[in-house]
Structures are given as structure tokens and as C-alpha cells.
Scaffold this motif. Sequence first.
Motif, short mmCIF file in Angstrom:
data_model
loop_
_atom_site.label_atom_id
_atom_site.label_comp_id
_atom_site.label_asym_id
_atom_site.label_seq_id
_atom_site.Cartn_x
_atom_site.Cartn_y
_atom_site.Cartn_z
N ALA A 1 0.86 -1.18 0.00
CA ALA A 1 0.00 0.00 0.00
C ALA A 1 0.90 1.23 0.00
N MET A 2 0.78 2.07 -1.04
CA MET A 2 1.77 3.14 -1.20
C MET A 2 1.19 4.53 -1.34
N THR A 3 -0.10 4.73 -1.25
CA THR A 3 -0.68 6.06 -1.45
C THR A 3 -0.17 7.04 -0.41
N TYR A 4 -0.18 6.65 0.85
CA TYR A 4 0.33 7.52 1.92
C TYR A 4 1.81 7.82 1.69
N THR A 5 2.56 6.81 1.30
CA THR A 5 3.99 6.97 1.05
C THR A 5 4.24 7.98 -0.08
N LEU A 6 3.42 7.91 -1.14
CA LEU A 6 3.58 8.84 -2.26
C LEU A 6 3.28 10.27 -1.84
N PHE A 7 2.20 10.47 -1.08
CA PHE A 7 1.84 11.81 -0.63
C PHE A 7 2.93 12.39 0.28
N GLU A 8 3.45 11.57 1.19
CA GLU A 8 4.49 12.05 2.11
C GLU A 8 5.80 12.31 1.37
N TYR A 9 6.12 11.48 0.38
CA TYR A 9 7.32 11.68 -0.43
C TYR A 9 7.23 13.01 -1.18
N ALA A 10 6.05 13.29 -1.73
CA ALA A 10 5.85 14.54 -2.45
C ALA A 10 5.94 15.74 -1.51
N LYS A 11 5.39 15.61 -0.29
CA LYS A 11 5.47 16.71 0.68
C LYS A 11 6.92 16.97 1.08
N ASP A 12 7.68 15.90 1.32
CA ASP A 12 9.07 16.04 1.76
C ASP A 12 9.96 16.64 0.67
N ASN A 13 9.65 16.36 -0.59
CA ASN A 13 10.50 16.79 -1.69
C ASN A 13 9.89 17.92 -2.52
N LYS A 14 8.94 18.67 -1.95
CA LYS A 14 8.26 19.74 -2.68
C LYS A 14 9.24 20.76 -3.25
N GLU A 15 10.19 21.21 -2.44
CA GLU A 15 11.14 22.23 -2.89
C GLU A 15 12.02 21.69 -4.03
N LEU A 16 12.42 20.43 -3.93
CA LEU A 16 13.23 19.80 -4.98
C LEU A 16 12.43 19.70 -6.28
N PHE A 17 11.16 19.33 -6.17
CA PHE A 17 10.31 19.19 -7.35
C PHE A 17 10.12 20.53 -8.06
N MET A 18 9.90 21.59 -7.28
CA MET A 18 9.50 22.87 -7.84
C MET A 18 10.65 23.87 -7.96
N GLU A 19 11.91 23.41 -7.84
CA GLU A 19 13.03 24.35 -7.85
C GLU A 19 13.17 25.11 -9.17
N ASN A 20 12.76 24.51 -10.28
CA ASN A 20 12.89 25.18 -11.58
C ASN A 20 11.62 25.88 -12.01
N GLN A 21 10.59 25.86 -11.16
CA GLN A 21 9.32 26.51 -11.50
C GLN A 21 9.46 28.01 -11.26
N PRO A 22 9.25 28.83 -12.29
CA PRO A 22 9.32 30.28 -12.07
C PRO A 22 8.11 30.74 -11.27
N VAL A 23 8.32 31.72 -10.41
CA VAL A 23 7.23 32.26 -9.61
C VAL A 23 6.61 33.39 -10.39
N ASN A 24 5.35 33.23 -10.76
CA ASN A 24 4.65 34.26 -11.52
C ASN A 24 3.95 35.19 -10.55
N THR A 25 4.29 36.46 -10.64
CA THR A 25 3.61 37.43 -9.80
C THR A 25 2.77 38.32 -10.68
N VAL A 26 1.59 38.60 -10.23
CA VAL A 26 0.68 39.44 -10.99
C VAL A 26 0.94 40.88 -10.59
#
Length: 168
Positions: free
Chosen positions: A88-113
Motif C-alpha cells: 500500500a503506497m498512497t500515503y507513502t507517495l503523498f508524504e514523499y511529495a510533501k518532503d521533496n516539494k522544494e526539490l520538485f519545484m526548484e525550476n518553477q518560475p514564480v509568476n507574480t501578478v
Amino acid sequence: QMELEALRSIYEGDLCFRELSPVSFQYRIGESGDPKAFLIEVSWPETYPQTAPVISMDAFFNNTISSAIKQSILDKLMVEVEANLGTAMTYTLFEYAKDNKELFMENQPVNTVTSVSNSIAIGTPHVPASKKKDKKEQLSKTQKRKLADKTDNKGELPRGWNWVDVIK
């Protein structure tokens, strides 16, 4: 069935977690106002957990994220799925994504209006402030002396100078 009960008890009261159906779940990684927040949707096929769950980032919430970043996140999540296949891995996937959020989104430009305001001047043309100086009010010696008597050495009025006498 056991994983479904576990997810419901773990994420009870968590505003980021949403159960779309008994086999489909969404989890928001990051706060609502965070420009680097994203939404992961996990759906279980009939043969789950022996086969990989379907992970999607096609939600409207993710429209600001570039497709390359979405694919990168999905690729990293699929590596995690391969490591946990058969459990059963759904909880593991959600927690993995939470822990690595900054790594995942490091190349995402921040759009400011930013709001752009247009002003229309009628009559005289606009003169830059650097060329036009505001004149200071010229005080006479007596006016300066009265002002100095009212204020302390810093130019501030003493405490209580504008208080009203209640007894009077």
C-alpha cells in the motif's frame, strides 16, 4: 480496503486531502496561496497494489505549472512507485511529495501578478519631480522662536500638548 480506512483516519481533518471516490484521492502539496503548490491525484486500478496506481497532475489547480515540471514530478513519483510495488503506497507517495516539494519545484518560475495603472493628463504635460522642487515655507524669526519654544530639542511637541482638560 485496509489502506482506504488508514488513509481516512490519517488525513481526517486535513484540508489538503480529498477523497474523490473510494479508489481515487487528491492531495495538495503546499499552502493555497503558495505559487509553488501543486495537486497530485492518485487512482487505484483493479489490481492495485500489485500494479502501479495511476498518478495524474491534470487538475486545474496545476495550470500554472509547466508541463516539463509536471512530467519531472511524475517521473520521480513513478520511481517511488516502482520501489513500493506490491505494498500500500498512497500515503507513502503523498508524504514523499510533501518532503521533496522544494526539490520538485526548484525550476518553477514564480509568476507574480502586477497591476499596471494608466493615467491620462489633460492640459499641462508631465514634469519629472527631479526638475521641479517644492519650496519650503519660509518662517520669520518670531515664528521660528515660537515653534522652538513649543517643541523639545528634537522638534517634537511635548507629551500631552493637545490633551483636553476635563475639569474645565
